[in-house]
Design a protein around this motif. Structure first.
Motif, PDB file in Angstrom:
ATOM      1  N   ASN A 454      36.567  39.113  66.056  1.00  0.00           N
ATOM      2  CA  ASN A 454      37.790  39.029  66.331  1.00  0.00           C
ATOM      3  C   ASN A 454      38.706  39.113  65.012  1.00  0.00           C
ATOM      4  O   ASN A 454      39.938  39.232  64.803  1.00  0.00           O
ATOM      5  N   ASN A 455      38.024  39.320  63.755  1.00  0.00           N
ATOM      6  CA  ASN A 455      38.645  39.115  62.407  1.00  0.00           C
ATOM      7  C   ASN A 455      37.911  40.335  61.437  1.00  0.00           C
ATOM      8  O   ASN A 455      38.217  40.190  60.318  1.00  0.00           O
ATOM      9  N   TRP A 456      37.470  41.295  62.209  1.00  0.00           N
ATOM     10  CA  TRP A 456      36.732  42.293  61.310  1.00  0.00           C
ATOM     11  C   TRP A 456      37.614  43.359  60.488  1.00  0.00           C
ATOM     12  O   TRP A 456      38.785  43.531  60.698  1.00  0.00           O
ATOM     13  N   SER A 457      37.039  43.347  59.376  1.00  0.00           N
ATOM     14  CA  SER A 457      37.613  44.548  58.398  1.00  0.00           C
ATOM     15  C   SER A 457      36.649  44.993  57.635  1.00  0.00           C
ATOM     16  O   SER A 457      35.656  44.316  57.422  1.00  0.00           O
ATOM     17  N   LEU A 458      36.908  45.965  56.845  1.00  0.00           N
ATOM     18  CA  LEU A 458      35.891  46.588  55.751  1.00  0.00           C
ATOM     19  C   LEU A 458      35.839  45.715  54.893  1.00  0.00           C
ATOM     20  O   LEU A 458      34.755  45.415  54.221  1.00  0.00           O
ATOM     21  N   TRP A 459      36.859  45.003  54.385  1.00  0.00           N
ATOM     22  CA  TRP A 459      36.678  44.007  53.163  1.00  0.00           C
ATOM     23  C   TRP A 459      35.680  42.767  53.749  1.00  0.00           C
ATOM     24  O   TRP A 459      34.991  42.281  52.816  1.00  0.00           O
ATOM     25  N   LEU A 460      36.107  42.429  54.820  1.00  0.00           N
ATOM     26  CA  LEU A 460      35.188  41.310  55.339  1.00  0.00           C
ATOM     27  C   LEU A 460      33.718  41.591  55.241  1.00  0.00           C
ATOM     28  O   LEU A 460      32.726  41.074  54.996  1.00  0.00           O
ATOM     29  N   ASP A 461      33.399  42.938  55.800  1.00  0.00           N
ATOM     30  CA  ASP A 461      31.984  43.293  55.827  1.00  0.00           C
ATOM     31  C   ASP A 461      31.439  43.291  54.262  1.00  0.00           C
ATOM     32  O   ASP A 461      30.435  42.916  53.907  1.00  0.00           O
ATOM     33  N   VAL A 462      32.067  43.816  53.125  1.00  0.00           N
ATOM     34  CA  VAL A 462      31.647  43.854  51.736  1.00  0.00           C
ATOM     35  C   VAL A 462      31.544  42.327  51.406  1.00  0.00           C
ATOM     36  O   VAL A 462      30.481  42.125  50.637  1.00  0.00           O
ATOM     37  N   LYS A 463      32.497  41.430  51.662  1.00  0.00           N
ATOM     38  CA  LYS A 463      32.303  40.185  51.421  1.00  0.00           C
ATOM     39  C   LYS A 463      30.824  39.587  52.081  1.00  0.00           C
ATOM     40  O   LYS A 463      30.155  38.775  51.307  1.00  0.00           O
ATOM     41  N   ILE A 464      30.466  39.625  53.220  1.00  0.00           N
ATOM     42  CA  ILE A 464      29.224  39.461  53.786  1.00  0.00           C
ATOM     43  C   ILE A 464      28.112  39.896  53.153  1.00  0.00           C
ATOM     44  O   ILE A 464      27.199  39.131  53.030  1.00  0.00           O
ATOM     45  N   ILE A 465      28.144  41.151  52.813  1.00  0.00           N
ATOM     46  CA  ILE A 465      27.169  41.840  51.954  1.00  0.00           C
ATOM     47  C   ILE A 465      26.808  40.974  50.795  1.00  0.00           C
ATOM     48  O   ILE A 465      25.639  40.777  50.390  1.00  0.00           O
ATOM     49  N   LEU A 466      27.771  40.737  49.899  1.00  0.00           N
ATOM     50  CA  LEU A 466      27.800  40.185  48.522  1.00  0.00           C
ATOM     51  C   LEU A 466      27.333  38.754  48.839  1.00  0.00           C
ATOM     52  O   LEU A 466      26.478  38.410  48.089  1.00  0.00           O
ATOM     53  N   ARG A 467      27.934  38.250  49.781  1.00  0.00           N
ATOM     54  CA  ARG A 467      27.397  36.672  49.935  1.00  0.00           C
ATOM     55  C   ARG A 467      25.809  36.583  50.443  1.00  0.00           C
ATOM     56  O   ARG A 467      25.026  35.639  50.043  1.00  0.00           O
ATOM     57  N   THR A 468      25.609  37.589  51.292  1.00  0.00           N
ATOM     58  CA  THR A 468      24.163  37.692  51.680  1.00  0.00           C
ATOM     59  C   THR A 468      23.214  37.941  50.363  1.00  0.00           C
ATOM     60  O   THR A 468      22.135  37.112  50.409  1.00  0.00           O
ATOM     61  N   VAL A 469      23.309  38.991  49.569  1.00  0.00           N
ATOM     62  CA  VAL A 469      22.762  38.937  48.294  1.00  0.00           C
ATOM     63  C   VAL A 469      22.733  37.709  47.593  1.00  0.00           C
ATOM     64  O   VAL A 469      21.563  37.363  47.151  1.00  0.00           O
ATOM     65  N   PHE A 470      23.918  37.042  47.357  1.00  0.00           N
ATOM     66  CA  PHE A 470      23.763  35.928  46.485  1.00  0.00           C
ATOM     67  C   PHE A 470      23.046  34.572  47.276  1.00  0.00           C
ATOM     68  O   PHE A 470      22.550  33.736  46.271  1.00  0.00           O
ATOM     69  N   GLN A 471      22.811  34.727  48.557  1.00  0.00           N
ATOM     70  CA  GLN A 471      22.251  33.466  49.225  1.00  0.00           C
ATOM     71  C   GLN A 471      20.775  33.835  49.364  1.00  0.00           C
ATOM     72  O   GLN A 471      20.016  32.975  49.929  1.00  0.00           O
ATOM     73  N   LEU A 472      20.099  34.993  49.036  1.00  0.00           N
ATOM     74  CA  LEU A 472      18.724  35.360  49.501  1.00  0.00           C
ATOM     75  C   LEU A 472      17.955  34.372  48.535  1.00  0.00           C
ATOM     76  O   LEU A 472      16.738  34.490  49.006  1.00  0.00           O
ATOM     77  N   HIS A 473      18.220  33.683  47.466  1.00  0.00           N
ATOM     78  CA  HIS A 473      17.366  32.701  46.973  1.00  0.00           C
ATOM     79  C   HIS A 473      17.024  31.567  47.600  1.00  0.00           C
ATOM     80  O   HIS A 473      16.238  30.723  47.282  1.00  0.00           O
ATOM     81  N   ASP A 474      18.021  31.349  48.809  1.00  0.00           N
ATOM     82  CA  ASP A 474      17.885  30.127  49.692  1.00  0.00           C
ATOM     83  C   ASP A 474      16.702  30.427  50.608  1.00  0.00           C
ATOM     84  O   ASP A 474      17.123  30.957  51.567  1.00  0.00           O
ATOM     85  N   PHE A 475      15.518  29.935  50.426  1.00  0.00           N
ATOM     86  CA  PHE A 475      14.556  30.221  51.465  1.00  0.00           C
ATOM     87  C   PHE A 475      14.520  28.971  52.587  1.00  0.00           C
ATOM     88  O   PHE A 475      13.447  29.135  53.311  1.00  0.00           O
ATOM     89  N   ARG A 476      15.322  28.117  52.398  1.00  0.00           N
ATOM     90  CA  ARG A 476      14.787  26.832  53.333  1.00  0.00           C
ATOM     91  C   ARG A 476      15.213  27.158  54.991  1.00  0.00           C
ATOM     92  O   ARG A 476      14.394  26.605  55.638  1.00  0.00           O
ATOM     93  N   ALA A 477      16.149  27.980  55.047  1.00  0.00           N
ATOM     94  CA  ALA A 477      16.335  28.219  56.416  1.00  0.00           C
ATOM     95  C   ALA A 477      15.533  29.532  57.191  1.00  0.00           C
ATOM     96  O   ALA A 477      15.430  29.573  58.421  1.00  0.00           O
ATOM     97  N   ALA A 478      14.823  30.337  56.366  1.00  0.00           N
ATOM     98  CA  ALA A 478      13.731  31.303  56.950  1.00  0.00           C
ATOM     99  C   ALA A 478      12.332  30.878  56.745  1.00  0.00           C
ATOM    100  O   ALA A 478      11.921  30.670  55.725  1.00  0.00           O
ATOM    101  N   TYR A 479      11.644  30.979  58.035  1.00  0.00           N
ATOM    102  CA  TYR A 479      10.249  30.787  58.054  1.00  0.00           C
ATOM    103  C   TYR A 479       9.688  31.520  59.212  1.00  0.00           C
ATOM    104  O   TYR A 479      10.341  31.991  60.065  1.00  0.00           O
TER     105      TYR A 479
END
Length: 479
Positions: A454-479
């Motif tokens: 409901n809030n899609w924009s190209l800038w939102l996609d870019v923000k999500i990608i950047l935050r995903t890259v910065f959060q890859l060091h957090d291994f706690r939720a993935a197993y």
């Protein structure tokens, strides 16, 4: 707080709230910092454009000091125009889409004004159009880079008190959990100094404590009330009581009302309405998103091909079985497709019963544990993006067995298929990654997915990608 309240406050994170220091000093400091940075960058970019154009076109070594006057005129005109548009307010600075629209409008206007001044002063022969064009490109590139920098730098600086911390008095119900609110407030440069609980039924504002007196004793900068009751008359009474205080008062809604006001506001017939469900992406929006997906996926496949080859070799040497794992998933409109991942388990489940991976799952291989925790197992899905089965950003697709189950348990679940599924999404960067052992966990993920749609924009996609890259060091939720 409750799951609903956490979701509502998560939505508010993307629409940036004002950042401020103690007593509002931080807002002014932030505005001055951004305006001064724009000013200095434009002076430098204007001078560099003129000097480099002279050097490249005519092999002349020009003195940049002689062009500083042009840069000062450009910088002063732009900063004043941005200030008039209230573009230096902290909440406006954290909206890169809005900032880029203003820059795209104002920079050509400023340079058009510069050309007009040079024409009337009969200085057109002194400053060529090519040098002015080079200065315009340098200025636009510099402003664009700064607008990508501020959303990452300012929240980080504010969260660490660089601009002072805003002291909050939190008023909420007796059953509300405030830990999530406190964490998110801290990330925005705020600190909850006191929590006042209301009676479970909302209570009578006439018998309530004097919040304004408590706020003054606590020396707080703002009062925040979290309201989850259907009794809006009671809320009105509390707000009238707080009018005796000069402090700003904000209301955050919990429960069903919170999901409504978290939607995009718009004006309809002079009334403020909240669009709780947006229409599907337009043809133009779909084309922009698809073009971005193709470009980004192709670039990543080329750049990461050596790493993917190394992962494939490690999987082959670690355990018997194929390198790639394919499984049927539902895509846009419910159409099935085969998702491709690096194999991380000893099994290849794909059918009416698929067991989710759990912590310490003995089906996960040694290499599989590493590539799952670092999300390297997802890299082959860039091929799904190129084929058009998936998008880089969107709701994560689940196995058919899980889809069929949650379709019957969560009424809004099917709405996730109004867009292509993605490699990453709004839910994943908001700690809804990994196992979903119960309905509540999946409902929270669905809420985030629907907010993204409901809030899609190209800038939102870019923000999500950047935050995903910065959060890859957090291994706690993935197993």
């Amino acid at each position: 707080m409750t799951a609903t309240l956490q979701s509502a406050t998560t939505s508010a994170v993307y629409r940036p709230r004002p950042l401020a220091g103690r007593g509002g000093l931080g807002q002014g400091a932030i505005a001055w910092l951004v305006a001064a940075t724009d000013f200095m960058m434009l002076v430098a970019a204007s001078a560099a454009g003129f000097v480099l154009y002279e050097q490249i076109s005519f092999s002349l070594t020009a003195d940049p000091i002689g062009y500083m006057g042009i840069g000062l005129l450009v910088a002063m005109s732009f900063v004043l125009a941005m200030h008039s548009a209230h573009a230096y307010r902290p909440d406006a600075i954290l909206r890169p889409g809005h900032q880029m629209r203003l820059i795209s409008l104002l920079i050509p206007g400023v340079f058009g004004f510069l050309l007009t001044v040079l024409f009337f002063l009969k200085l057109g022969a002194t400053f060529s159009r090519g040098s002015i064009g080079a200065s315009l490109l340098f200025s636009f590139a510099g402003l664009t880079g700064l607008r990508l920098l501020w959303p990452a730098f300012l929240p980080y600086a504010v969260a660490r008190g660089a601009f002072g911390r805003r002291r909050i008095l939190l008023i909420c119900s007796a059953t509300a959990h405030v830990t999530a609110f406190e964490d998110r407030a801290a990330a925005h440069g705020m600190i909850v100094v006191e929590v006042l609980r209301l009676p479970e039924d909302g209570g009578d504002c006439a018998s309530a404590p004097d919040f304004t007196l408590i706020a003054s004793r606590m020396r707080v900068d703002e009062i925040v009330m979290v309201w989850g009751e259907p009794d809006l008359e009671g809320l009105q009474g509390y707000l009238w009581q707080m009018r005796r205080s000069p402090l700003p008062v904000s209301v955050a809604f919990d429960g069903f009302i919170g999901t409504i006001v978290a939607a995009n506001p718009r004006s309809i017939g002079g009334l403020t309405a909240f669009q709780s469900q947006r229409p599907p992406l337009s043809l133009c929006e779909s084309a922009v998103k698809r073009l971005f997906d193709i470009t980004f996926a192709a670039t990543c496949l080329l750049a990461l091909s050596p790493m993917m080859l190394a992962v494939a070799v490690a999987i082959k040497l670690d355990s018997p079985g194929p390198v790639l794992f394919r499984q049927i998933r539902k895509g846009y409109g419910g159409r099935p497709f085969r998702i491709v991942k690096f194999r991380s388990m000893t099994v290849l489940e794909d059918g009416p019963e698929v067991r989710q991976a759990t912590r310490g799952d003995d089906r996960i291989t040694r290499v599989g544990a590493f590539i799952r925790s670092t999300s390297l197992d997802e890299l082959p899905q860039f091929w799904n993006v190129l084929k058009g089965d998936m998008s880089v950003v969107g709701p994560r697709p689940h196995a058919l067995a899980h889809d069929d189950y949650f379709d019957t348990q969560i009424g809004e679940y099917v709405f996730r298929r109004h867009v292509r599924p993605g490699l990453t999404g709004w839910a994943q960067i908001n700690k809804c990654r990994g196992e979903t052992p119960d309905i509540e966990k999946m409902q929270e993920r669905v809420h985030h997915d629907l907010w993204y749609i409901n809030n899609w924009s190209l800038w939102l996609d870019v923000k999500i990608i950047l935050r995903t890259v910065f959060q890859l060091h957090d291994f706690r939720a993935a197993y």
